[in-house]
Design a protein around this motif. Structure first.
Motif, PDB file in Angstrom:
ATOM      1  N   GLY A  72       0.793  -1.219   0.000  1.00  0.00           N
ATOM      2  CA  GLY A  72       0.000   0.000   0.000  1.00  0.00           C
ATOM      3  C   GLY A  72       0.823   1.265   0.000  1.00  0.00           C
ATOM      4  N   ALA A  73       0.261   2.308  -0.625  1.00  0.00           N
ATOM      5  CA  ALA A  73       0.856   3.645  -0.651  1.00  0.00           C
ATOM      6  C   ALA A  73       2.309   3.611  -1.114  1.00  0.00           C
ATOM      7  N   GLY A  74       2.557   2.886  -2.204  1.00  0.00           N
ATOM      8  CA  GLY A  74       3.900   2.885  -2.777  1.00  0.00           C
ATOM      9  C   GLY A  74       4.977   2.391  -1.848  1.00  0.00           C
ATOM     10  N   THR A  75       4.716   1.340  -1.107  1.00  0.00           N
ATOM     11  CA  THR A  75       5.628   0.668  -0.159  1.00  0.00           C
ATOM     12  C   THR A  75       5.739   1.374   1.184  1.00  0.00           C
ATOM     13  N   THR A  76       5.082   2.530   1.354  1.00  0.00           N
ATOM     14  CA  THR A  76       5.335   3.332   2.554  1.00  0.00           C
ATOM     15  C   THR A  76       4.615   2.813   3.795  1.00  0.00           C
ATOM     16  N   ILE A  77       3.522   2.089   3.626  1.00  0.00           N
ATOM     17  CA  ILE A  77       2.800   1.578   4.800  1.00  0.00           C
ATOM     18  C   ILE A  77       3.647   0.528   5.520  1.00  0.00           C
ATOM     19  N   GLY A  78       4.194  -0.411   4.751  1.00  0.00           N
ATOM     20  CA  GLY A  78       5.040  -1.435   5.361  1.00  0.00           C
ATOM     21  C   GLY A  78       6.311  -0.870   5.937  1.00  0.00           C
ATOM     22  N   ALA A  79       6.941   0.060   5.217  1.00  0.00           N
ATOM     23  CA  ALA A  79       8.183   0.655   5.707  1.00  0.00           C
ATOM     24  C   ALA A  79       7.946   1.443   6.991  1.00  0.00           C
ATOM     25  N   ASN A 105      11.413  10.552  -1.685  1.00  0.00           N
ATOM     26  CA  ASN A 105      11.473  11.693  -2.589  1.00  0.00           C
ATOM     27  C   ASN A 105      10.144  11.953  -3.303  1.00  0.00           C
ATOM     28  N   LEU A 106       9.239  10.988  -3.216  1.00  0.00           N
ATOM     29  CA  LEU A 106       7.944  11.108  -3.880  1.00  0.00           C
ATOM     30  C   LEU A 106       6.855  11.608  -2.936  1.00  0.00           C
ATOM     31  N   TYR A 107       7.042  11.370  -1.641  1.00  0.00           N
ATOM     32  CA  TYR A 107       6.063  11.785  -0.635  1.00  0.00           C
ATOM     33  C   TYR A 107       6.714  12.817   0.285  1.00  0.00           C
ATOM     34  N   THR A 108       5.994  13.885   0.575  1.00  0.00           N
ATOM     35  CA  THR A 108       6.547  14.930   1.449  1.00  0.00           C
ATOM     36  C   THR A 108       6.065  14.809   2.888  1.00  0.00           C
ATOM     37  N   GLY A 159       4.014   2.407 -20.878  1.00  0.00           N
ATOM     38  CA  GLY A 159       3.228   1.959 -19.740  1.00  0.00           C
ATOM     39  C   GLY A 159       4.090   1.752 -18.510  1.00  0.00           C
ATOM     40  N   SER A 160       3.439   1.757 -17.358  1.00  0.00           N
ATOM     41  CA  SER A 160       4.123   1.458 -16.095  1.00  0.00           C
ATOM     42  C   SER A 160       3.106   0.913 -15.112  1.00  0.00           C
ATOM     43  N   PRO A 161       3.576   0.298 -14.016  1.00  0.00           N
ATOM     44  CA  PRO A 161       2.650  -0.200 -12.992  1.00  0.00           C
ATOM     45  C   PRO A 161       1.964   0.905 -12.204  1.00  0.00           C
ATOM     46  N   GLY A 162       2.337   2.163 -12.447  1.00  0.00           N
ATOM     47  CA  GLY A 162       1.690   3.252 -11.738  1.00  0.00           C
ATOM     48  C   GLY A 162       2.577   4.475 -11.638  1.00  0.00           C
ATOM     49  N   GLN A 163       1.961   5.605 -11.378  1.00  0.00           N
ATOM     50  CA  GLN A 163       2.681   6.856 -11.200  1.00  0.00           C
ATOM     51  C   GLN A 163       3.692   6.735 -10.067  1.00  0.00           C
ATOM     52  N   SER A 322       8.790  16.856 -11.814  1.00  0.00           N
ATOM     53  CA  SER A 322       7.724  17.296 -10.887  1.00  0.00           C
ATOM     54  C   SER A 322       6.764  16.156 -10.561  1.00  0.00           C
ATOM     55  N   ILE A 323       7.333  14.995 -10.230  1.00  0.00           N
ATOM     56  CA  ILE A 323       6.522  13.831  -9.896  1.00  0.00           C
ATOM     57  C   ILE A 323       6.302  13.798  -8.381  1.00  0.00           C
ATOM     58  N   SER A 324       5.062  13.692  -7.981  1.00  0.00           N
ATOM     59  CA  SER A 324       4.729  13.645  -6.551  1.00  0.00           C
ATOM     60  C   SER A 324       3.569  12.687  -6.345  1.00  0.00           C
ATOM     61  N   LEU A 325       3.537  12.031  -5.199  1.00  0.00           N
ATOM     62  CA  LEU A 325       2.455  11.111  -4.869  1.00  0.00           C
ATOM     63  C   LEU A 325       1.650  11.587  -3.663  1.00  0.00           C
ATOM     64  N   ASP A 326       1.858  12.792  -3.219  1.00  0.00           N
ATOM     65  CA  ASP A 326       1.076  13.359  -2.109  1.00  0.00           C
ATOM     66  C   ASP A 326      -0.320  13.772  -2.598  1.00  0.00           C
TER      67      ASP A 326
END
Length: 326
Positions: A72-79, A105-108, A159-163, A322-326
């Motif tokens: 979940g949340a780009g690996t951040t929940i487990g980390a 670097n993707l989440y602030t 294509g990619s698995p996600g932003q 300018s890639i961000s996941l917040d």
């Protein structure tokens, strides 16, 4: 009698007692199950590699090493869960490029730092990326791909698995180095992205080799290049990006073991020794090889340096695009 001892001698006695306690604990480690948190869903290549290591550690020690998937949340929940865990060596993170170098670097608004919140233990394995097109595509080489992208900049898609996923960022780095443009089509996972590639919705995609190789062998995919310094044994006829005329694009995804910050140095050392021993086992090496992983043990210090260097490397492309996941 104890109170009559000089203060310096009392301090020495206490220190020796603590060392004896640590030594005793380490001699029995692990006394209870060790949880390896994998910040991805079960069933993928990352999960498989973690389970290989858990089995190797279990075989070596006779203890219990349990893989727990916390996606979940780009690996951040487990980390984040491991960063908050008790620093005693019984909760570990199967971390790596995405969780420890890219996500910060993707989440602030993360509650953890990719390096400072953890005690690095050891690198475990790495995989390069492979640039794929559909086997039905007229594109046969990297040169063909660059020519087509330059001729059709508004309709050429990847294509990619996600932003913000590692294949997305790898592609952005490739596009910059090649001086071409392409439209990003993010999917909800690697499998849908591969379906989009095979169906012609996108014209190119970077992915690690484990899952796509069967489709390549079945004649459905065409690999154009690999991002490693050398060709892959499984794809001996596929050139590297450097051989294809694009230098400075060597990259790989990698996995490593981390403990929470504050884990005693003696425990980290013990875990590092166990990991190194596991990766010297011929049977373990064969299993990693079959899954297209390159075993890669390290010291805790070398892992810390790897995290720092990779974080700086990917921060540049994330900020430039300018890639961000917040």
């Amino acid at each position: 009698m104890w109170s009559q001892l000089p203060a310096r001698l009392r301090s020495v006695a206490i220190g020796l007692a603590l060392l004896a306690g640590v030594g005793s604990a380490l001699a029995e480690y692990p006394e209870r199950p060790v949880t390896i948190v994998v910040p991805y869903a079960a069933g993928g290549a990352t999960d498989a590699s973690a389970r290989l290591m858990a089995q190797a550690l279990q075989k070596q020690t006779g203890g219990s090493f349990v893989v727990e998937n916390v996606p979940g949340a780009g690996t951040t929940i487990g980390a984040a869960r491991v960063a908050r865990a008790t620093p005693d060596g019984y909760t570990l993170l199967w971390g790596g490029l995405s969780s420890n170098a890219m996500a910060p670097n993707l989440y602030t608004k993360l509650t953890f730092d990719g390096l400072d919140s953890f005690a690095p233990v050891s690198l475990v394995a790495s995989q390069p990326y492979v640039l794929f097109v559909s086997a039905s595509s007229p594109i046969k080489t990297v040169a063909d791909l660059l020519a087509k992208a330059k001729a059709q900049p508004d309709t050429f898609n990847f294509g990619s698995p996600g932003q913000g996923s590692s294949p997305h960022l790898m592609t952005e780095m490739f596009l910059d180095a090649a001086g071409i443009k392409a439209q990003h089509v993010p999917y909800k996972g690697a499998a849908p992205a591969m379906t989009g590639l095979l169906g012609g919705e996108v014209q190119m995609m970077f992915d690690t080799p484990t899952a796509p190789l069967p489709m390549f062998k079945a004649g459905r995919l065409r690999p154009l290049a690999v991002t490693s310094a050398r060709r892959l044994a499984e794809l001996p006829d596929v050139p590297t990006l450097q051989e294809s005329g694009l230098s400075g694009l060597e990259a790989s995804t990698w996995f490593a073991l981390f403990a929470p910050r504050g884990t005693p140095a003696a425990v980290v050392t013990r875990l590092n020794e166990m990991t190194r021993k596991a990766l010297s086992d011929t049977a373990v090496l064969e299993q990693f090889g079959k899954a297209q992983f390159t075993p890669e043990a390290s010291t805790p210090q070398a892992l810390a340096q790897r995290v720092s260097a990779e974080s700086s490397k990917w921060r540049r492309i994330i900020k430039d695009k300018s890639i961000s996941l917040d």
